[in-house]
Design a protein around this motif. Structure first.
Motif, short mmCIF file in Angstrom:
data_model
loop_
_atom_site.label_atom_id
_atom_site.label_comp_id
_atom_site.label_asym_id
_atom_site.label_seq_id
_atom_site.Cartn_x
_atom_site.Cartn_y
_atom_site.Cartn_z
N ASN A 1 0.81 -1.21 0.00
CA ASN A 1 0.00 0.00 0.00
C ASN A 1 0.84 1.27 0.00
O ASN A 1 0.32 2.36 0.09
CB ASN A 1 -0.93 0.02 1.21
CG ASN A 1 -2.03 -0.97 1.06
OD1 ASN A 1 -2.65 -1.04 0.00
ND2 ASN A 1 -2.26 -1.78 2.07
N GLU A 2 2.16 1.11 -0.07
CA GLU A 2 2.99 2.31 -0.09
C GLU A 2 2.87 2.99 -1.44
O GLU A 2 2.55 2.37 -2.43
CB GLU A 2 4.46 1.92 0.13
CG GLU A 2 4.72 1.17 1.41
CD GLU A 2 6.07 0.47 1.35
OE1 GLU A 2 7.03 1.11 0.92
OE2 GLU A 2 6.13 -0.71 1.71
N SER A 3 3.19 4.25 -1.46
CA SER A 3 3.14 4.97 -2.73
C SER A 3 4.35 4.65 -3.57
O SER A 3 5.45 4.49 -3.06
CB SER A 3 3.20 6.47 -2.50
OG SER A 3 2.21 6.89 -1.72
N GLY A 4 4.15 4.61 -4.85
CA GLY A 4 5.27 4.56 -5.76
C GLY A 4 5.32 5.85 -6.52
O GLY A 4 4.83 6.88 -6.06
N SER B 1 1.45 9.56 -5.76
CA SER B 1 2.52 9.73 -4.80
C SER B 1 3.00 11.17 -4.70
O SER B 1 3.87 11.49 -3.91
CB SER B 1 3.69 8.84 -5.20
OG SER B 1 4.12 9.23 -6.49
N PRO C 1 10.04 9.62 -10.21
CA PRO C 1 10.85 8.43 -10.52
C PRO C 1 10.15 7.48 -11.50
O PRO C 1 10.81 6.63 -12.09
CB PRO C 1 11.06 7.76 -9.16
CG PRO C 1 10.03 8.35 -8.26
CD PRO C 1 9.72 9.72 -8.79
N PHE D 1 13.19 11.40 -4.60
CA PHE D 1 11.81 11.41 -4.99
C PHE D 1 11.32 12.84 -5.28
O PHE D 1 11.29 13.68 -4.39
CB PHE D 1 11.07 10.88 -3.76
CG PHE D 1 9.88 10.04 -4.01
CD1 PHE D 1 9.97 8.85 -4.70
CD2 PHE D 1 8.65 10.44 -3.50
CE1 PHE D 1 8.86 8.05 -4.89
CE2 PHE D 1 7.54 9.65 -3.70
CZ PHE D 1 7.63 8.45 -4.39
N PHE D 2 11.03 13.17 -6.52
CA PHE D 2 10.51 14.49 -6.89
C PHE D 2 11.44 15.64 -6.49
O PHE D 2 10.99 16.76 -6.26
CB PHE D 2 9.12 14.75 -6.28
CG PHE D 2 8.06 13.82 -6.78
CD1 PHE D 2 7.51 14.00 -8.04
CD2 PHE D 2 7.63 12.76 -6.01
CE1 PHE D 2 6.54 13.14 -8.51
CE2 PHE D 2 6.66 11.89 -6.48
CZ PHE D 2 6.11 12.08 -7.73
N ASN E 1 11.91 4.01 -12.33
CA ASN E 1 11.08 3.58 -11.19
C ASN E 1 11.67 2.40 -10.44
O ASN E 1 10.94 1.56 -9.91
CB ASN E 1 9.65 3.26 -11.65
CG ASN E 1 8.62 3.58 -10.57
OD1 ASN E 1 8.92 4.28 -9.60
ND2 ASN E 1 7.42 3.07 -10.71
N PRO F 1 10.13 0.82 -5.27
CA PRO F 1 9.01 0.93 -4.35
C PRO F 1 8.12 -0.32 -4.41
O PRO F 1 8.19 -1.09 -5.37
CB PRO F 1 8.24 2.14 -4.88
CG PRO F 1 8.54 2.15 -6.35
CD PRO F 1 9.94 1.64 -6.47
N SER F 2 7.31 -0.48 -3.39
CA SER F 2 6.21 -1.46 -3.41
C SER F 2 4.92 -0.66 -3.44
O SER F 2 4.71 0.23 -2.62
CB SER F 2 6.23 -2.33 -2.16
OG SER F 2 7.30 -3.23 -2.20
N ASP F 3 4.07 -0.97 -4.39
CA ASP F 3 2.79 -0.27 -4.43
C ASP F 3 1.75 -1.18 -5.07
O ASP F 3 1.99 -2.38 -5.24
CB ASP F 3 2.91 1.07 -5.18
CG ASP F 3 3.32 0.89 -6.63
OD1 ASP F 3 3.11 -0.19 -7.19
OD2 ASP F 3 3.86 1.86 -7.20
N GLY F 4 0.62 -0.60 -5.38
CA GLY F 4 -0.48 -1.40 -5.90
C GLY F 4 -0.16 -2.12 -7.20
O GLY F 4 -0.86 -3.06 -7.58
N ARG G 1 9.40 -6.01 -8.97
CA ARG G 1 10.03 -4.99 -9.81
C ARG G 1 11.48 -5.38 -10.14
O ARG G 1 11.96 -5.16 -11.24
CB ARG G 1 9.98 -3.63 -9.13
CG ARG G 1 8.65 -2.92 -9.25
CD ARG G 1 8.75 -1.46 -8.81
NE ARG G 1 7.65 -0.66 -9.32
CZ ARG G 1 6.50 -0.46 -8.71
NH1 ARG G 1 6.28 -1.03 -7.53
NH2 ARG G 1 5.55 0.28 -9.26
#
Lengths: 814, 284
Positions: free
Chosen positions: A798-801, A806, B121, B156-157, B217, B256-259, B266
């Motif tokens: 559920n963390e943002s990527g 994000s 990213p 990040f950004f 990413n 990252p880990s995400d939905g 990855r």
């Protein structure tokens, strides 16, 4: 008057409504304005379950342009409860459902305050100046945990998270045998648990509502599927006399069940406009739509199928948990019940039991979404038939054929007690198999497996049916639904021979204006262009049950046909008088009355001639009113049962888990077709929504109950670029339950396609030990299933990527 | 979806823009196409007091040659980058990658410099810029400085741009005659990359003479797959050797880990996609 020879019904006419709809040069609710219009903005709870301990609106009230700020406490005395029209059991637990939370919020996105300002911009700015203190309450998200002893409660006053348990048992109903006995004696028992993920209707036009309280009638414009039901329920729930309310659904941009609702926003705009005595409008943003409009699906399906080792099915037991979300909206509890009669599908199950437990959670309420109960049922049975085929080593189509109702067996009364009036599963399947090239694809599949190709091929089948044309009122009564299932229509013959057709159906993209015109053109023998279809305003279309459940053609258009019959009956009397013949001696053909048997060259009186004569009324038969206008209300005797065979070939990239649909063939049997182009559009759109459930869409909540798929960057609605070119065809077995022979097509593609796709994916990777993959079958889930042979590949972080979801306030320098 | 109120200026020269940014302070934001910033504003995730729009500065648009470099103006739209003959000839990797950015509408509004300065990213143009050793030319009140891509993306950004600096142009060393491929993996077309790999190679007589590989990413910033690059150089341009080299693609990454996928998935994808990207670039 020359005769109209070529029938309009069956023509692929371009839709007369499309120019204005596609260009947007029309009356979407948000396009409308009124003198002195005020704008409402809604502050929504970020908490899924919390007690409101303090609200300070003083900062917002001081903002420029702000007229008023209201909280739940301000409106508590008059907001009543949002309606639930479907108490499925006598002991169903139903919480009070406020439009704006008063002291407790029960899902993230629930309204907690509203700002009314001179402009939408000022209203939005003022929202940020409202301070609310919350005390956390435990958040209930998981249905199984919600039913455990000592579980945290969504509604403490109900004492339980269980809303109701609804049971159908064929043994008890006398429509079939005892399923436990069938399972006990079975040679083969297949047990599976499937998950129907939560979906979001994601209609194109966000919901919008405007209320003008300054006239004698309070007028409410809303982007709704159900203007008539909305008017009735505004009156019933808010205590306003019904004749003092007018509801208008202007052009509405899609609904898919998502606008089959009486919404908090409609009640709030109505209450606030009435309180202020000024017109007020509210239009939701896309994110508000995703987080507060009702969701769909969300079931856990525990299934037991029994069979003989030759593949003959002997019993089916279905135990459902259905997530209601935090409240019961208009038909929330009944959606899974609509599926109860469809798990047996086209198969001759001798014994069947269905038990559904409806559960409250701290999420947005669920309710109707394209197919409503029937896609869930179809998914379960079509997945199970594949599992049975694997278990006994039989071709999956052969297993289906062994068990389905043969065409000569119609009408057929199912184990649920429904009578399927017509169908021909063999014909649709034969055609689909040919178009698909089934045998060649199976050969390629074998070859790729043997070669160990990184891209594996799978074939998925869905031989579906559905119950459409909601609904015979007596059936709705037996299911404790709060209204009938009839539809109303009226036809007005204008003096110049033009025709106004008033319909209680409420189009929101279906093309009723075109289809109804085609039907009436044939019925009255008037040109297509001479017909105007009027709908969606309770003042002009005063009576109706609106549009959902593939009911408009099978019920609504039937009312139109009945009204046309009455027009012709009235006209015949006058035409006979004009022809100096007896009423029984004239016949009506291609728009004109003639003396029966007098030949095509005989004197004729067109229906337009009659309309003009009626207008003048100088010389009518004695006792005949100068009026051809007629109305009719049609209550169907039975549902309709469209069916079809859908075949999907998927290529699964075993290195990444990515699924590509290589080909998709569907042969649907929807009975007689009024407009093939409209049907084609419905089938394409339906397929996409069903495929989207299989591959792309899911409403995901994090552990705090926040919707993490709150934008269309996260909630993945596919586009044409993600889909193959569909091969569509039809067989035509007319319904015998209505004179048009029609069955409805609004939901067919969505109901059928989801299991076809998932069956194809599982078929592609079954040799890795995979027997199920949770929907949506994301690349990661598919890849994990291949890696581990696990059957329950799910679970995501559920963390943002990267990406839109994000971006934070410090991000985005340029 | 209504942004908070803000002031807006659209200067016509870089000097005016830099001055406006300097005067407005840290609360201002530069808008360079708006394809990322506008959603952020509309969702009220940011509420800058002032927007400085670079859209009217003609000097910031276009592509020119400068010796061994291509110089791409920061406000050159993706559409213009993608179609530019100089880019196609001397920086094929940028052309093929830009073709995969979002959808045609975004490519007509969004800009090369805007994407780089936004430093998402998951954005597609960062990895190619890094792989090509691009140099960012930035201008502030104190003048102009050049920041190598390897130092430009910091988090990040977040970039090495100071609050009052503007990215004005990007100098890209020519890779004339190199072949290139951008392998983008996402669930639906037009979405952000779950993972993507930018690869450009120079093949000489059937041998990979030079190779550059950038990953999208796979961390909070774009990553250069240097161990893959080293493993490729000197190897035959064959599927086998490329696959062996690509096995290093996840080295040193922290995705990252995400939905859309967890970190382990990855990292697996990075290897598969690197192999495919290099193979496609080489043409095997």
């Amino acid at each position: 008057m020359t005769a109209t020879i070529e029938p309009e019904v069956g023509k692929a006419r371009l839709r007369k409504e499309d120019a204005r709809l596609i260009t947007g040069r029309t009356r979407w609710t948000d396009n409308l304005t009124l003198p002195g219009l005020l704008h409402m903005a809604i502050l929504r709870s970020p908490m899924a379950h919390a007690r409101i301990t303090a609200i300070d609106t003083s900062g917002a009230k001081d903002m420029p342009g702000v007229i008023a700020v209201f909280t739940g406490a301000d409106l508590a005395g008059e907001q009543g409860s949002l309606p639930c029209a479907w108490p499925i059991t006598a002991d169903m637990k139903a919480p009070n459902a406020p439009s704006i939370a008063v002291d407790t919020v029960n899902f993230a996105g629930e309204a907690v305050a509203v700002v009314i300002a001179r402009s939408a911009y000022e209203a939005a700015d003022a929202l940020e100046r409202i301070d609310i203190d919350y005390d956390d309450l435990p958040v209930v998200l998981d249905m199984e945990a919600a039913l455990a002893d000592g579980a945290d409660l969504v509604h403490a006053d109900l004492g339980t998270n269980k809303s109701a348990t609804w049971i159908f048992d064929s043994g008890e109903a006398g429509t079939g045998g005892d399923v436990e006995k069938a399972i006990g004696e079975a040679e083969i028992v297949i047990e599976r648990t499937y998950r129907q993920q939560r979906l979001i209707p994601a209609f194109m036009e966000p919901r919008s509502v405007m209320c003008d309280p300054t006239g004698e009638q309070l007028t409410l414009w809303s982007a709704t599927q159900i203007p008539h039901i909305l008017r009735f329920l505004l009156a019933a729930q808010l205590g306003v006399p019904e004749h003092k309310i007018r509801v208008i659904a202007p052009d509405v941009g899609g609904g898919f069940g998502g606008k089959l609702q009486v919404t908090p926003e409609e009640f709030l705009v109505f209450l606030v406009a009435r309180r202020l005595g000024k017109p007020v409008k509210y239009t939701e943003s896309r994110s508000e739509s995703l987080q507060s409009g009702h969701h769909g699906r969300d079931q856990i399906q525990k299934l037991t199928l029994s069979a003989r080792s030759d593949g003959t099915v002997t019993g089916l037991k279905v135990e459902l948990l259905a997530d209601m979300g935090a409240y019961l909206r208009l038909v929330t509890p009944g959606v899974p019940i609509l599926g109860a009669f469809m798990f047996n599908a086209i198969y001759k199950f001798p014994a069947y039991r269905f038990v559904c437990t409806n559960v409250f959670t701290n999420k947005v309420p669920t309710d109707a979404y394209r197919g409503a109960g029937r896609p869930e049922a179809t998914y379960a049975i079509e997945r199970l038939m594949d599992e049975l085929a694997v278990e006994i080593g039989m071709d999956p189509m052969a297993v289906r054929e062994k068990n389905w109702i043969k065409h000569e067996e119609f009408p057929f009364t199912t184990v649920c007690g429904l009578t399927y009036d017509s169908g021909n599963y063999e014909a649709a399947t034969d055609k689909a198999m040919q178009l698909f090239g089934y045998d060649a694809l199976r050969a390629e599949q074998r070859e790729r497996r043997e070669r160990g190709d990184t891209v594996q091929l799978g074939i998925g089948i869905s031989t579906f049916t559905e119950m459409c044309g909601l609904a015979p009122s007596r059936v709705l009564g037996s299911l404790s639904y709060g209204a009938g299932g009839w539809e109303h229509a009226a036809i007005r013959m204008l003096p110049t021979g033009k025709v106004e057709v008033v319909t209680g159906s409420s189009a929101h993209g279906q093309g009723h204006e075109t289809a109804w015109s085609q039907i009436v053109a044939d019925q009255l023998g008037v040109p297509f262009e001479d017909i105007e279809v009027i709908h969606g305003d309770t003042q002009s279309s005063h009576k109706g049950m609106d549009t959902y459940g593939s009911r408009s053609l099978t019920v609504g258009a039937m009312a139109v046909v009945k009204a046309a019959d009455k027009v012709k009956e009235k006209a015949a009397k006058i035409a006979a008088h004009m022809l100096e013949a007896g009423e029984g001696d004239v016949e009506f053909m291609a728009g004109s009355f003639r003396v029966r048997g007098a030949g095509a060259d005989a004197k004729a009186v067109s229906i337009q001639d009659v309309a003009l004569a009626v207008f003048a009324a100088h010389d009518l038969p004695d006792g005949v009113e100068p009026n051809l206008d007629s109305e009719a209300t049609y209550d169907p005797e039975n549902f309709s049962f469209p069916h079809g065979t859908h075949l999907c070939a998927t290529e699964v990239d075993t290195e990444t888990g990515f699924v590509r649909i290589r080909s998709y063939v569907c042969v649907d049997d929807i009975g007689k077709v009024v407009n093939p182009m409209i049907v084609e559009g419905q089938v394409h759109g339906g397929l996409v929504q069903g495929i989207a459930q299989a591959l792309f869409e899911e409403a995901v909540h994090d552990e705090s109950g926040t919707l993490t798929t709150g934008t269309l960057a996260d909630y993945l609605v596919p586009s044409a670029a993600d889909l193959p070119s569909f091969v569509t065809d039809r067989t035509e077995t007319p319904s015998t339950s209505n004179v048009l022979g029609v069955k409805g097509v609004g939901e067919a593609g969505t109901i059928a396609s989801t299991p076809a796709v998932v069956n194809a994916i599982v078929d592609a990777v079954r040799h890795f030990g995979v027997s199920d993959i949770q929907m949506p079958c994301t690349p990661m889930r598919v890849w994990q299933a291949i890696q581990t042979g696990q059957t329950d590949a799910g679970g995501l972080g559920n963390e943002s990527g990267g990406g839109l979801g994000s971006i934070n306030t410090s991000g985005g320098a340029q | 979806m209504i942004p908070a109120a803000f002031d807006y200026v659209a200067p016509s020269t870089v000097d005016d823009a830099v001055r406006a940014l300097s005067e407005a302070g840290e609360d201002a934001k530069v808008i360079a196409g708006g394809q990322s910033l506008m959603p952020v504003l509309r969702m009220r995730l940011a509420a800058p007091s002032k927007l400085i729009d670079l859209g009217r500065i003609a000097a910031l648009r276009g592509v020119r040659e400068d010796g061994d470099f291509l110089v791409i103006g920061a406000m050159t739209t993706h559409y213009d980058v993608q179609r530019d003959p100089l880019v196609r000839e001397h920086a094929a990797l940028l052309a093929v990658t830009t073709d995969k950015v979002a959808d045609p509408q975004v490519r007509h509004r969004g800009t090369f410099g805007g994407s780089l300065a936004h430093a998402d990213p998951a954005g597609d143009l960062l990895a190619p810029a890094l792989a090509l050793d691009a140099e960012m030319v930035v201008r502030g009140m104190d003048g102009t400085r050049t920041v190598p891509a390897a130092e430009f993306f910091t988090d990040f950004f977040t970039t090495a741009l100071r609050p009052t600096e503007i990215l004005v142009e990007v100098r890209v060393p020519k890779t004339t005659g190199w072949s290139a491929h951008y392998e983008k993996f996402n669930r639906v077309a037009q979405a952000w990359s779950i993972v993507a790999v930018a690869a450009t190679v120079r093949v000489d007589g059937g041998t990979i003479a030079e190779a550059r590989v950038g990953l999208t990413n796979m961390a909070s910033i774009p990553i250069r797959a240097t161990s893959v690059e080293q493993a490729l150089v000197g190897q035959p341009a064959s599927a086998e050797s490329i696959r062996a080299a690509a096995a290093h693609a996840a080295d040193g990454t922290s995705p990252p880990s995400d939905g859309n996928g967890d970190a382990a998935y990855r990292q697996h994808l990075a290897q598969v996609l690197t192999s495919r990207a290099v193979a496609a670039a080489v043409g095997v």
